[in-house]
Design a protein around this motif. Structure first.
Motif, mmCIF file in Angstrom:
data_model
loop_
_atom_site.group_PDB
_atom_site.id
_atom_site.type_symbol
_atom_site.label_atom_id
_atom_site.label_comp_id
_atom_site.label_asym_id
_atom_site.label_seq_id
_atom_site.Cartn_x
_atom_site.Cartn_y
_atom_site.Cartn_z
ATOM 1 N N ALA A 199 0.829 -1.207 0.000
ATOM 2 C CA ALA A 199 0.000 0.000 0.000
ATOM 3 C C ALA A 199 0.861 1.254 0.000
ATOM 4 N N GLY A 200 0.278 2.310 -0.505
ATOM 5 C CA GLY A 200 0.859 3.647 -0.473
ATOM 6 C C GLY A 200 -0.293 4.624 -0.559
ATOM 7 N N TRP A 201 0.022 5.917 -0.495
ATOM 8 C CA TRP A 201 -1.093 6.843 -0.398
ATOM 9 C C TRP A 201 -1.897 6.955 -1.681
ATOM 10 N N TRP A 202 -1.355 6.537 -2.822
ATOM 11 C CA TRP A 202 -2.083 6.720 -4.075
ATOM 12 C C TRP A 202 -3.045 5.573 -4.388
ATOM 13 N N ASN A 203 -3.011 4.489 -3.604
ATOM 14 C CA ASN A 203 -4.099 3.511 -3.769
ATOM 15 C C ASN A 203 -5.110 3.610 -2.630
ATOM 16 N N HIS A 204 -4.956 4.639 -1.810
ATOM 17 C CA HIS A 204 -5.956 4.964 -0.785
ATOM 18 C C HIS A 204 -7.107 5.747 -1.434
ATOM 19 N N ASN A 205 -8.289 5.571 -0.927
ATOM 20 C CA ASN A 205 -9.493 6.280 -1.356
ATOM 21 C C ASN A 205 -9.178 7.750 -1.661
ATOM 22 N N LYS A 206 -9.395 8.161 -2.919
ATOM 23 C CA LYS A 206 -8.996 9.513 -3.326
ATOM 24 C C LYS A 206 -9.822 10.601 -2.626
ATOM 25 N N GLU A 207 -11.001 10.239 -2.110
ATOM 26 C CA GLU A 207 -11.837 11.229 -1.425
ATOM 27 C C GLU A 207 -11.252 11.622 -0.072
ATOM 28 N N THR A 208 -10.523 10.716 0.543
ATOM 29 C CA THR A 208 -9.975 10.997 1.890
ATOM 30 C C THR A 208 -8.447 10.917 1.919
ATOM 31 N N ARG A 209 -7.825 10.825 0.750
ATOM 32 C CA ARG A 209 -6.374 10.622 0.655
ATOM 33 C C ARG A 209 -5.601 11.699 1.411
ATOM 34 N N PHE A 210 -6.055 12.936 1.343
ATOM 35 C CA PHE A 210 -5.287 14.033 1.919
ATOM 36 C C PHE A 210 -5.722 14.391 3.339
ATOM 37 N N ASN A 211 -6.580 13.568 3.923
ATOM 38 C CA ASN A 211 -6.896 13.747 5.335
ATOM 39 C C ASN A 211 -5.763 13.242 6.222
ATOM 40 N N MET A 212 -4.865 12.462 5.604
ATOM 41 C CA MET A 212 -3.595 12.050 6.190
ATOM 42 C C MET A 212 -3.696 11.049 7.339
ATOM 43 N N ARG A 213 -4.627 11.191 8.222
ATOM 44 C CA ARG A 213 -4.648 10.349 9.414
ATOM 45 C C ARG A 213 -5.777 9.322 9.386
ATOM 46 N N GLN A 214 -6.198 8.988 8.185
ATOM 47 C CA GLN A 214 -7.254 7.992 8.013
ATOM 48 C C GLN A 214 -6.648 6.590 7.950
ATOM 49 N N PRO A 215 -7.343 5.584 8.441
ATOM 50 C CA PRO A 215 -6.892 4.206 8.211
ATOM 51 C C PRO A 215 -6.973 3.890 6.722
ATOM 52 N N PHE A 216 -6.126 2.983 6.272
ATOM 53 C CA PHE A 216 -6.031 2.684 4.842
ATOM 54 C C PHE A 216 -7.365 2.181 4.305
ATOM 55 N N ASP A 217 -7.800 2.785 3.194
ATOM 56 C CA ASP A 217 -9.056 2.418 2.535
ATOM 57 C C ASP A 217 -8.753 2.265 1.044
ATOM 58 N N VAL A 218 -8.561 1.039 0.600
ATOM 59 C CA VAL A 218 -8.080 0.805 -0.755
ATOM 60 C C VAL A 218 -9.137 1.160 -1.801
ATOM 61 N N MET A 219 -8.679 1.728 -2.903
ATOM 62 C CA MET A 219 -9.565 2.063 -4.011
ATOM 63 C C MET A 219 -9.961 0.799 -4.767
ATOM 64 N N PRO A 220 -11.137 0.786 -5.394
ATOM 65 C CA PRO A 220 -11.526 -0.360 -6.211
ATOM 66 C C PRO A 220 -10.793 -0.374 -7.546
ATOM 67 N N GLY A 221 -10.731 -1.533 -8.156
ATOM 68 C CA GLY A 221 -10.167 -1.654 -9.494
ATOM 69 C C GLY A 221 -8.656 -1.569 -9.517
ATOM 70 N N ALA A 222 -8.124 -1.419 -10.733
ATOM 71 C CA ALA A 222 -6.681 -1.419 -10.921
ATOM 72 C C ALA A 222 -5.991 -0.274 -10.181
ATOM 73 N N GLU A 223 -6.692 0.846 -9.995
ATOM 74 C CA GLU A 223 -6.103 1.958 -9.251
ATOM 75 C C GLU A 223 -5.697 1.546 -7.843
ATOM 76 N N GLY A 224 -6.293 0.494 -7.336
ATOM 77 C CA GLY A 224 -5.989 0.016 -5.996
ATOM 78 C C GLY A 224 -4.623 -0.625 -5.872
ATOM 79 N N TRP A 225 -3.858 -0.674 -6.974
ATOM 80 C CA TRP A 225 -2.484 -1.197 -6.913
ATOM 81 C C TRP A 225 -1.441 -0.069 -7.043
ATOM 82 N N GLN A 226 -1.883 1.177 -7.146
ATOM 83 C CA GLN A 226 -0.938 2.284 -7.189
ATOM 84 C C GLN A 226 -0.257 2.435 -5.823
ATOM 85 N N LEU A 227 0.888 3.098 -5.823
ATOM 86 C CA LEU A 227 1.572 3.389 -4.570
ATOM 87 C C LEU A 227 1.848 4.881 -4.416
#
Length: 420
Positions: free
Chosen positions: A273-301
């Motif tokens: 995991a890395g911040w770019w496969n975290h849910n893009k709606e909350t990615r910049f809240n910084m202190r959220q637990p990891f929430d993986v995006m659906p689809g191929a984007e969920g493998w970004q780092l």
């Protein structure tokens, strides 16, 4: 087709070619006398589209103009930039947009995909590859086996050509999986073999693997932008490919990645995991637990490298104007003419080992040289015919339908005949 062995005939084919104009969209390297090289190595590095400089310059200008605000204010905002590539890349490989993302480089992506899809158990832990897989794939698979505590000598199964043959027979793969399927966790196969140019039946490979509950992955490095792999319909679980060969995006550029839709919403798949496969709606809240995006984007780092993606976007725009069906149609004619001309040479010093059936190959023809010492390839290069040598005895030639002409093919074979 009933081809003719003459320069006039080659020029006639070029005049009839509805895609001939594309050649003018590319920079063709030239010799010291300002003559175009005969460039047949799009299977190693595609030529540069003329518009690519403009695409990259736009991002350089916006960087200069906006600094960090370019993520939002640039003409093509950097924050969602990878999304500008998705639909057009998905069309090229026959996938749904949710199944495709552009990120990282090829072998990195294969490792990330194996983190998710190679889950060995005490009983089911082996991996099947082609015996002549591209070395990077072999190294990646061997290291994955070792990482999981499996001796590669024990855990690696090779799908080999039959005695005295160069090409793979898919019936042999079926037999391997039938006999060893209870121990096989993963099939990782090159969709188009880098050495022979053989295009394999991806749908049947998927069916063979899935029949024994094996995961099926494809390295499409020599396929993307070359053949129509129809990844979604094939049913393979995952695939990855580079973009600097037939997709003309520049040396060392990024990789494409495919994960079949059936896995798109499985959040339980193990993954790095890395911040770019975290849910893009909350990615910049910084202190959220990891929430993986659906689809191929969920493998970004990581956030994407914009300058490389600008070059990819330039090339994808060209592909989108033309379409893979038209490119494949021209490709089959080009390689058909190329094959005809080589077979017209009266010699036993060379032979084509790529399948003669157009549906079983892309635009590469692999010429095997008897008693090879690389001298023939060297002579071609000295005459500004750029091909690719692969040990032990093959000259790989790829007349790319985007920028190669029938006249290129004719002139190359005429000189080859002289050298022989």
């Amino acid at each position: 087709m009933n081809y003719e062995n003459s320069l006039d005939y080659a020029r006639k084919l070029d005049k009839e070619d509805s895609l001939a104009y594309l050649r003018n969209e590319f920079h063709i390297p030239k010799d010291k006398k300002d003559n175009d090289w005969l460039y047949f190595t799009g299977n190693s590095l595609g030529l540069q589209p003329k518009q690519t400089q403009e695409y990259i310059q736009q991002e350089l200008d916006d960087w200069a103009k906006y600094g960090v605000e370019g993520h939002f204010e640039a003409q093509n905002p950097w924050m969602p930039y990878h999304e500008f590539l998705t639909d057009k890349m998905a069309k090229i490989v026959g996938a749904k947009p949710i199944e495709v993302v552009v990120m990282n480089t090829l072998t990195t992506n294969l490792h990330l995909l194996m983190v998710s899809f190679y889950q060995p158990t005490k009983k089911k832990y082996k991996i099947v590859i082609e015996s002549d897989a591209f070395p990077s794939d072999r190294y990646a698979v061997q290291s994955q086996l070792k990482f999981h505590g499996v001796d590669p000598e024990e855990g690696l199964i090779e799908w080999k050509p039959r005695e005295g043959e160069e090409l793979l027979n898919i019936d042999d793969l079926e037999q391997i999986v039938e006999e060893n399927g209870d121990e096989i966790a993963l099939l990782l196969i090159g969709g188009v073999n880098y050495y022979t140019g053989q295009y394999l039946d991806l749908k049947r490979i998927a069916e063979i693997g899935h029949a024994k509950d094996c995961v099926v992955g494809i390295d499409l490095a020599h396929g993307a932008g070359n053949i129509n792999p129809d990844l979604h319909e094939s049913g393979v679980d995952f695939a990855a490919w580079c973009t600097y060969k037939y997709l003309n995006s520049g040396p060392g550029s990024l990789s494409g990645l495919f994960v079949h839709e059936k896995h798109a919403h499985n959040k339980d798949l193990p993954r790095f995991a890395g911040w770019w496969n975290h849910n893009k709606e909350t990615r910049f809240n910084m202190r959220q637990p990891f929430d993986v995006m659906p689809g191929a984007e969920g493998w970004q780092l990581s956030n994407p490298p914009i300058l490389s993606m600008a070059a990819i976007r330039s090339s994808l725009d060209l592909f989108d104007k033309v379409g893979m069906d038209a490119l494949r149609e021209k490709s089959e004619k080009l390689t058909g003419y190329f094959e005809y001309l080589i077979n017209e040479i009266n010699t036993d010093r060379i032979k084509i080992i790529t399948p003669s059936e157009p549906k079983e190959r892309g635009c590469q023809l692999s010429i095997q040289v008897k008693n090879a010492d690389k001298s023939l390839h060297k002579k071609l290069t000295e005459n500004n015919i750029i091909t690719d040598w692969r040990e032990p005895d093959v000259i790989r030639c790829a007349p790319v339908p985007m920028y190669n002409s029938f006249e290129d093919v004719y002139k190359m074979v005429a000189l080859l005949k002289t050298l022989l």
